[in-house]
Design a protein around this motif. Structure first.
Motif, short mmCIF file in Angstrom:
data_model
loop_
_atom_site.label_atom_id
_atom_site.label_comp_id
_atom_site.label_asym_id
_atom_site.label_seq_id
_atom_site.Cartn_x
_atom_site.Cartn_y
_atom_site.Cartn_z
N ILE A 46 1.37 -6.99 4.81
CA ILE A 46 0.75 -5.34 4.36
C ILE A 46 0.97 -4.58 3.43
O ILE A 46 1.80 -3.97 3.75
CB ILE A 46 0.10 -4.61 5.41
N LEU A 47 0.61 -4.50 2.56
CA LEU A 47 1.54 -3.57 1.18
C LEU A 47 0.48 -2.91 0.15
O LEU A 47 -1.64 -3.63 -0.14
CB LEU A 47 1.82 -4.66 0.12
N LYS A 48 0.57 -2.23 0.52
CA LYS A 48 -0.19 -0.82 -1.12
C LYS A 48 0.38 -1.05 -2.39
O LYS A 48 0.98 -1.76 -2.65
CB LYS A 48 -0.60 0.68 -0.12
N ILE A 90 -9.83 -13.90 -2.44
CA ILE A 90 -8.18 -14.02 -1.73
C ILE A 90 -7.59 -14.44 -2.97
O ILE A 90 -8.27 -15.78 -3.50
CB ILE A 90 -8.44 -15.76 -1.17
N HIS A 147 -5.12 -11.84 0.14
CA HIS A 147 -5.87 -11.09 0.48
C HIS A 147 -6.14 -9.38 0.19
O HIS A 147 -5.50 -9.30 0.62
CB HIS A 147 -6.29 -10.93 2.46
N VAL A 188 -5.21 -2.06 -1.42
CA VAL A 188 -4.17 -2.81 -0.40
C VAL A 188 -4.24 -4.05 -0.09
O VAL A 188 -5.75 -4.60 -0.47
CB VAL A 188 -4.13 -1.89 1.36
N ALA A 189 -3.38 -4.93 0.13
CA ALA A 189 -3.52 -6.42 0.14
C ALA A 189 -2.77 -7.00 1.07
O ALA A 189 -1.67 -5.75 1.75
CB ALA A 189 -3.11 -7.08 -0.89
N LYS A 190 -2.84 -7.68 2.33
CA LYS A 190 -2.21 -9.06 2.88
C LYS A 190 -1.58 -9.77 2.54
O LYS A 190 -2.71 -10.56 1.55
CB LYS A 190 -3.41 -9.17 4.70
N GLU A 246 22.55 -11.47 10.00
CA GLU A 246 22.39 -11.28 11.54
C GLU A 246 22.65 -9.89 11.83
O GLU A 246 21.84 -9.03 12.73
CB GLU A 246 23.10 -11.97 12.53
N ASP A 280 -8.72 -6.38 -0.56
CA ASP A 280 -9.14 -5.65 0.05
C ASP A 280 -10.42 -4.93 -1.14
O ASP A 280 -10.28 -4.71 -2.11
CB ASP A 280 -8.90 -4.45 0.82
N PRO A 281 -12.12 -5.19 -0.18
CA PRO A 281 -12.63 -4.85 -1.58
C PRO A 281 -12.68 -3.52 -1.67
O PRO A 281 -12.87 -3.10 -3.61
CB PRO A 281 -14.44 -5.10 -0.67
N ASP A 282 -12.52 -1.98 -1.23
CA ASP A 282 -12.76 -1.20 -1.78
C ASP A 282 -11.00 -0.19 -2.09
O ASP A 282 -11.47 0.35 -2.87
CB ASP A 282 -13.34 -0.31 -0.88
N GLU A 283 -10.23 -0.87 -1.24
CA GLU A 283 -8.86 -0.14 -1.30
C GLU A 283 -7.62 -0.90 -1.90
O GLU A 283 -7.75 -2.14 -2.17
CB GLU A 283 -8.18 0.07 -0.08
N GLU A 288 4.00 -0.74 -3.88
CA GLU A 288 4.97 -0.97 -2.58
C GLU A 288 5.57 -2.00 -2.99
O GLU A 288 5.33 -3.40 -3.30
CB GLU A 288 4.28 -0.66 -1.25
#
Lengths: 289, 670
Positions: free
Chosen positions: B280-282, B236, B262, B269-271, B353, B264-267, B285
């Protein structure tokens, strides 16, 4: 709880079936009318109408007394005390019918929430799918990567695309994917983990149908709050599966009602219409409140 | 103003403005200039598409190649017109010429930057914060303070905009992103401010780069971005977005918004979690707009202003081996802007809007992040495209709701892509890389093609009788050679330094010996005399001024670039010969330098620095430019039918637009 929810789901699916293809305002108007009639009937049957009348008369009398004797502090204080006592009596008389009205109303509102609160996913829109693993999942035969990430596979129907790999957040025990809706429809997403499939619906074929952001686990409270789908198996690796759903709007003539400070648009419309209908019909039902 | 005539885009109430949350609020009234106005109700419809930096020569070439079919339609009907630009051909000056129908002597915008002769410090030319001189000290309560006066934003452009004249004649006007119009003039039926609109920090755009790289060299992003160290602990990254100073605390603190990423341990990608918002972003991106609440702490809560609303876009650049996250400048939230950005004030919220949040900062294309290598070429181009697409969606909506009158729509993508990619079309450019540049050779033509596509949309959807005008404020060309004006003045004895050994290291005239200096350069094209009674340490007597100006002009025009064998400067404009005396001429430079096509004033010299060489190759990540001889970079004018009053220049176009509506003005030039 799950049996009751299953029965209610069927009942409300049946009740709202004729309105599936109509604007939400139409179904909500009918439901509000039925709710108002039901509440009026239950109120009449379970309340002390004479007591309520008497309490209201005492409140009016107190107000009148204050206006008449507005130069006498003693009289004003006495009248205010009488109004307070009458108010408490009035509330006591309201309590009993509420005990009869509220439980079915809560169950009905929970069902209506999933019919009216969420907009169908639009083509091109994105949503996030989150699978929460149950506490102690590590001992449940779930395979993991060398880093400790649980191995899970997403099984998607045509029309849904996973835009990201699974994101594992150990502190939250969640696996998360971002999905894109290419073709809306009545779809079922499945997460395969620990050798089992866990399904979550994402229905979007019609404007009005049951949509829930959460498929709950065995928690009683979760099932009460999210009754739209049957609970996940109690002995499974997943505790809950959720998707992000956009709030729905309700278009009334001249007014598009939107979610406001967390209150769904449909609920605003439902309570406004129910109150209006209840006031309009109270004399026909011979009810005072 | 006629509120009853303003069509609203939505019925929902606009988001409430955050009362008193920042220092800025504007009620700007531009003085009338005595035009007669025309009481007739206008019936014409005019759409003006303002494409910043659309070059005449390149447009002609792309039309000939068949890349711009809709431009070609207009060119065939009425010719591809050259539109004379301003002196100097800088965007704020050029657009101000068009807005007011006058030159800088009237509107008072001579450059992106002006200088205060009393301090010799530069300031931004188009707007400033004006504090109330009568305001007292802030009221204090413990660690908190209540600012008594937040100051007001003031638009420094003078003169009467053409839309104000049209409104007086009963024509409804919508003016979108007009440069040099922040804060918005308040005189259009609807307007959204454009170039010059700051971010939440009050800058022209400061991005933040979060990186785990030890010893990251942040000097390469200084002036446009901030670097923040950010490491992951247990997967994190916890850090914060940094906003402006907190006006409610006595101690100097910043308004901030904590956020987590946050991993990911392998990929890859993150939050991203910012307040209640999650994305959620790769890697590679962009996020959509994320609402941000910059916390003003306990003092803010006590004063009923808990936070400053803003919006930001995130770009996840890398998670391995280094964590790298770009965060866009914190833009004003159009749904709840803390500075005035539109007329009426809730117009920006209505747009948000109906078509979603959007870049509100005046120049959304983040060239600073590109120049500093925070955004690569492809990421930068994607960001340019995002900003462009937001405008297109908005403009299509406006066009659909348009009921006639004047509609001005601005696009900035061509200007910034040409500034940053022009070497891709010029193999002789010092930055041309035979491996990389050809791969991007279609970027600029594609940008022109995007404009052509939008023009096609307008031609299809505008009312049949509408006049459609395509115009640009200036053209563009390759910038190959850099001319260090202050160094030239130094070498030629007009500028003196205190210590020649350290002269090259000093910033903002830090090395200059004013007691021996007769002239200095500031801004890309500006040359000022160090005049007695005007400059803080002026030495040139007023009686010497014209002679010295003439001398400088002759010497500068005689300067030959040894690399090309041609003059480095093709025109020098003397202030009194160039600008009318419209009340603001005195602000301007004494001389304006018109560099030869392909040559431009060096960036360092523009901010008062001295360099080794007078002329050198331009190796900046800024290979294209237009701050040259105005005749070398004309703009474009295309129309779908002949104008009632021809417009050979930007200034003339102002009067031509008025003429289209039958609005007379006694002061219109012949």
């Amino acid at each position: 709880m799950s049996l009751l929810n299953a029965a209610l789901r069927r009942l409300f699916d049946l009740l709202l079936y004729p309105f599936q293809s109509l604007p939400a305002a139409v179904g909500l108007t009918v439901v509000s009318l039925l709710a108002a009639i039901g509440m009026l009937w239950a109120f009449k049957k379970t309340s002390n109408q004479a007591g309520i009348e008497a309490a209201k008369r005492r409140i009016y009398a107190g107000v009148f007394e204050i206006r008449l004797f507005n130069d006498s502090f003693r009289q004003i204080w006495r009248a205010q005390a009488a109004i307070l006592r009458a108010n408490l009596t009035y509330l006591r008389h309201q309590l009993k019918p509420m005990l009869f009205i509220l439980p079915p109303l809560v169950l009905a509102v929970a069902q209506l929430q999933f019919q009216y609160a969420y907009a169908p996913p639009a083509a091109g829109s994105r949503t996030v799918l989150e699978a929460t693993l149950a506490p102690g999942w590590e001992s449940g035969g779930v395979e993991t990567s060398p880093s400790g990430k649980p191995r899970a596979e997403l099984v998607l129907p045509a029309g849904l695309v996973a835009e990201t790999p699974a994101l594992w957040i150990p502190s939250e025990r969640t696996l998360t994917w971002r999905l894109r809706v290419e073709q809306p429809g009545d779809q079922t997403i499945a997460v395969r983990i620990g050798g089992r499939l866990y399904e979550k619906s994402l229905d979007g074929a019609r404007p009005l149908e049951r949509r829930s952001p959460v498929r709950p686990g065995r928690s009683w409270l979760d099932q009460l709050v999210y009754p739209a789908e049957p609970p996940l198996p109690a002995d499974g690796a997943l505790e809950r599966v959720s998707v992000d759903l956009a709030p729905a709007e309700v278009a009334l003539p001249g007014w598009t009602v939107r979610e406001m400070v967390g209150v769904p648009a449909w609920m605003t419309v439902f309570f406004l219409l129910s109150i209006l209908f209840a006031f309009a019909l109270r004399k026909r039902f011979g009810v005072t409140f | 103003m006629r509120p009853d005539r303003r069509p609203r885009l939505v019925r929902a109430p606009a988001a409430a403005l955050l009362a008193g949350s920042l220092t800025l609020a504007v009620a700007l009234t531009l003085a009338g200039c005595g035009d007669t106005g025309d009481a007739r109700v206008a019936s014409r419809s005019v759409v003006i598409l303002g494409f910043d930096g659309l070059d005449h020569e390149l447009t002609g070439k792309l039309i000939a190649e068949g890349r711009l079919p809709n431009f070609a339609r207009l060119a065939e009907a009425n010719g591809l017109g050259k539109l004379g630009t301003s002196v100097p051909p800088q965007s704020p000056v050029a657009w101000s010429d068009f807005i007011t129908g006058s030159d800088a002597g009237v509107h008072g915008i001579f450059d992106f930057v002006h200088r205060d002769p009393k301090t010799m410090l530069p300031y931004l030319s188009t707007s400033r914060v004006v504090a109330d001189p009568d305001a007292g000290e802030p009221w204090t309560l413990g660690d908190c303070q209540i600012p008594v006066d937040g100051g007001q934003m003031e638009l420094l452009r003078h003169g009467t905009p053409f839309w104000e004249k049209l409104e007086r004649a009963g024509v409804e006007t919508t003016v979108m992103r007009m440069p040099a119009n922040f804060p918005p003039s308040g005189s259009a039926t609807r307007e959204l401010s454009g170039m010059g609109t700051p971010d939440v920090l009050g800058t022209y755009g400061t991005f933040t780069f979060y990186t785990s790289e030890l010893f990251y060299d942040d000097s390469k992003i200084s002036g446009g971005g901030e670097a923040v160290e950010a490491w992951a602990e247990d997967g994190i990254v916890s850090t914060e977005l940094i906003g402006p100073d907190n006006p409610f605390t006595k101690a100097k603190t910043k308004a901030t918004a904590p956020f987590q990423v946050h991993l990911d341990p392998d990929e890859p990608v993150a939050k991203l979690v910012v307040g209640d918002e999650e994305r959620i972003l790769k890697v590679g991106e962009w996020s959509d707009w994320v609402p941000v609440s910059l916390d003003l702490g306990t003092c803010g809560k006590l004063l009923m202003t808990p936070s400053i609303p803003a919006i930001a876009r995130f770009y996840l650049k890398s998670v391995e081996p280094e964590f790298e996250l770009y965060v866009s400048p914190l833009n004003l939230d159009p749904a709840n802007p803390v500075m005035p950005i539109s007329t009426p004030p809730d117009f920006a919220a209505e747009l948000a809007e109906t078509t979603g949040p959007f870049y509100t900062q005046g120049m959304p294309e983040d060239t600073k992040a590109f120049e500093g290598d925070v955004l690569g070429r492809d990421q930068f181009l994607e960001q340019v495209r995002i900003a462009h697409d937001e405008m297109v969606v908005q403009y299509q909506r406006l066009l659909a709701d348009w009921r006639g009158g004047l509609l001005f729509l601005y696009f900035g993508a061509a200007d910034l892509t040409q500034h940053t990619m022009m070497e891709t079309l010029d193999p002789s450019h010092p930055r041309f890389d035979p491996e990389v540049s050809p791969k991007y050779a279609d970027v600029i033509p594609r940008t022109y093609a995007l404009f052509d596509e939008f023009l096609g949309y307008v031609l299809e959807h505008a009312p049949e009788d509408a006049l459609v005008v395509v115009m640009s404020d200036h053209g563009f060309t390759s910038w190959r050679r850099a001319f260090a004006l202050n160094t030239w003045l130094w070498r030629n004895g007009y500028l003196a330094v205190r210590d020649p050994q350290s002269a090259l290291d000093a910033k903002l005239f830090g090395a200059v010996d004013w007691s021996e200096t007769r002239a200095y350069g500031l801004g890309i094209n500006g040359l000022y005399l160090n005049l007695q009674g005007r400059e803080k340490e002026g030495v040139v007597p007023a009686s010497e001024r014209l002679r010295l100006m003439q001398e400088l002009k002759e010497k500068l025009l005689a300067e030959i670039d040894p690399a090309t064998g041609r003059p480095a400067i093709t025109q020098v404009f003397l202030r009194e010969e160039t600008y009318v005396d419209g009340g603001h001429r005195e602000i301007g430079p004494d001389l304006v330098i018109g560099y030869a096509k392909g040559t431009r004033g060096s960036s360092a010299s523009a901010l008062g620095e001295l360099e080794e060489e007078v002329l050198s190759d331009n190796t900046e990540e800024w290979p294209g430019d237009h701050l040259m001889d105005p005749d070398a970079v004309p703009g474009v004018l295309l129309t779908n039918r002949p104008l009632v009053r021809p417009a050979p220049t930007l200034r003339e176009l102002h009067w031509s637009i008025l003429a289209e509506f039958g609005v007379a003005d006694d002061r219109a030039p012949n």
